[in-house]
Scaffold this motif. Structure first.
Motif, PDB file in Angstrom:
ATOM      1  N   GLN A  64       0.828  -1.205   0.000  1.00 30.10           N
ATOM      2  CA  GLN A  64       0.000   0.000   0.000  1.00 30.10           C
ATOM      3  C   GLN A  64       0.863   1.255   0.000  1.00 30.10           C
ATOM      4  O   GLN A  64       0.538   2.240  -0.667  1.00 30.10           O
ATOM      5  N   THR A  65       1.942   1.199   0.763  1.00 31.55           N
ATOM      6  CA  THR A  65       2.818   2.365   0.865  1.00 31.55           C
ATOM      7  C   THR A  65       3.628   2.566  -0.412  1.00 31.55           C
ATOM      8  O   THR A  65       3.698   3.664  -0.950  1.00 31.55           O
ATOM      9  N   LEU A  66       4.239   1.515  -0.890  1.00 33.11           N
ATOM     10  CA  LEU A  66       5.153   1.628  -2.024  1.00 33.11           C
ATOM     11  C   LEU A  66       4.488   1.347  -3.366  1.00 33.11           C
ATOM     12  O   LEU A  66       4.963   1.814  -4.395  1.00 33.11           O
ATOM     13  N   ALA A  67       3.440   0.544  -3.321  1.00 31.26           N
ATOM     14  CA  ALA A  67       2.761   0.107  -4.546  1.00 31.26           C
ATOM     15  C   ALA A  67       3.774  -0.435  -5.547  1.00 31.26           C
ATOM     16  O   ALA A  67       3.680  -0.230  -6.742  1.00 31.26           O
ATOM     17  N   SER A  68       4.742  -1.143  -5.033  1.00 31.12           N
ATOM     18  CA  SER A  68       5.811  -1.649  -5.902  1.00 31.12           C
ATOM     19  C   SER A  68       5.516  -3.070  -6.345  1.00 31.12           C
ATOM     20  O   SER A  68       4.891  -3.850  -5.621  1.00 31.12           O
ATOM     21  N   GLN A  69       5.986  -3.392  -7.508  1.00 35.06           N
ATOM     22  CA  GLN A  69       5.799  -4.736  -8.042  1.00 35.06           C
ATOM     23  C   GLN A  69       6.516  -5.776  -7.175  1.00 35.06           C
ATOM     24  O   GLN A  69       6.016  -6.873  -6.976  1.00 35.06           O
ATOM     25  N   SER A  70       7.671  -5.413  -6.616  1.00 31.15           N
ATOM     26  CA  SER A  70       8.420  -6.380  -5.814  1.00 31.15           C
ATOM     27  C   SER A  70       7.657  -6.772  -4.546  1.00 31.15           C
ATOM     28  O   SER A  70       7.731  -7.915  -4.111  1.00 31.15           O
ATOM     29  N   SER A  71       6.915  -5.853  -3.950  1.00 29.90           N
ATOM     30  CA  SER A  71       6.125  -6.188  -2.764  1.00 29.90           C
ATOM     31  C   SER A  71       4.982  -7.135  -3.120  1.00 29.90           C
ATOM     32  O   SER A  71       4.647  -8.028  -2.348  1.00 29.90           O
ATOM     33  N   VAL A  72       4.390  -6.949  -4.286  1.00 21.71           N
ATOM     34  CA  VAL A  72       3.319  -7.838  -4.740  1.00 21.71           C
ATOM     35  C   VAL A  72       3.884  -9.254  -4.927  1.00 21.71           C
ATOM     36  O   VAL A  72       3.276 -10.238  -4.511  1.00 21.71           O
ATOM     37  N   VAL A  73       5.077  -9.353  -5.510  1.00 21.29           N
ATOM     38  CA  VAL A  73       5.735 -10.649  -5.694  1.00 21.29           C
ATOM     39  C   VAL A  73       6.053 -11.269  -4.334  1.00 21.29           C
ATOM     40  O   VAL A  73       5.871 -12.464  -4.121  1.00 21.29           O
ATOM     41  N   GLY A  76       3.006 -12.845  -2.876  1.00 24.47           N
ATOM     42  CA  GLY A  76       2.723 -14.118  -3.541  1.00 24.47           C
ATOM     43  C   GLY A  76       3.633 -15.217  -3.022  1.00 24.47           C
ATOM     44  O   GLY A  76       3.184 -16.336  -2.736  1.00 24.47           O
ATOM     45  N   SER A  77       4.907 -14.902  -2.881  1.00 22.10           N
ATOM     46  CA  SER A  77       5.871 -15.868  -2.356  1.00 22.10           C
ATOM     47  C   SER A  77       5.539 -16.239  -0.912  1.00 22.10           C
ATOM     48  O   SER A  77       5.591 -17.401  -0.519  1.00 22.10           O
ATOM     49  N   HIS A  78       5.187 -15.226  -0.142  1.00 22.98           N
ATOM     50  CA  HIS A  78       4.816 -15.464   1.261  1.00 22.98           C
ATOM     51  C   HIS A  78       3.591 -16.370   1.354  1.00 22.98           C
ATOM     52  O   HIS A  78       3.559 -17.304   2.150  1.00 22.98           O
ATOM     53  N   ASP A  79       2.573 -16.094   0.546  1.00 21.28           N
ATOM     54  CA  ASP A  79       1.357 -16.918   0.569  1.00 21.28           C
ATOM     55  C   ASP A  79       1.672 -18.367   0.205  1.00 21.28           C
ATOM     56  O   ASP A  79       1.099 -19.295   0.767  1.00 21.28           O
TER      57      ASP A  79
END
Length: 111
Positions: A64-73, A76-79
């Motif tokens: 939410q803060t960074l809206a970066s693609q790496s955080s989205v990845v 996914g990895s965490h899930d």
């Protein structure tokens, strides 16, 4: 001769009962150990889920803060790690549950 035979039969019966009692004690010990092991797995699973839920919250905040693609990845990895961890715990729990059922049956038969 009959008295000797009767005493031998009684001794043999007592030995058999002692052996069965020992076997029952071992089965009950195994039953206790498996039950404790299952509780330990459940506790570990709850702790892992709690830690992973906190980590997910931090990652969501980062998204939410960074809206970066790496955080989205990363989410996914965490899930995927969470699903694997839950699956592993469930498999261990199921295997111990099956062993505990078998021990319960043996205890029932020994009684």
């Amino acid at each position: 001769a009959t008295k000797v035979g009767l005493e031998e039969a009684l001794d043999e019966s007592n030995q058999h009962m002692r052996a069965q009692g020992h076997e029952l004690s071992l089965l009950q010990l195994e039953e206790h150990r498996l039950t404790k092991g299952m509780l330990d797995i459940e506790t570990t699973q709850r702790e892992l889920c709690g830690e992973l839920a906190e980590e997910r919250q931090r990652l969501q905040t980062a998204v939410q803060t960074l809206a970066s693609q790496s955080s989205v990845v990363a989410i996914g990895s965490h899930d995927q790690r969470l699903a694997c961890s839950n699956h592993s715990c469930q498999l261990m729990h199921d295997m111990m549950d099956q062993r505990l059922d078998a021990v319960h049956r043996q205890v029932g038969e020994a009684r």
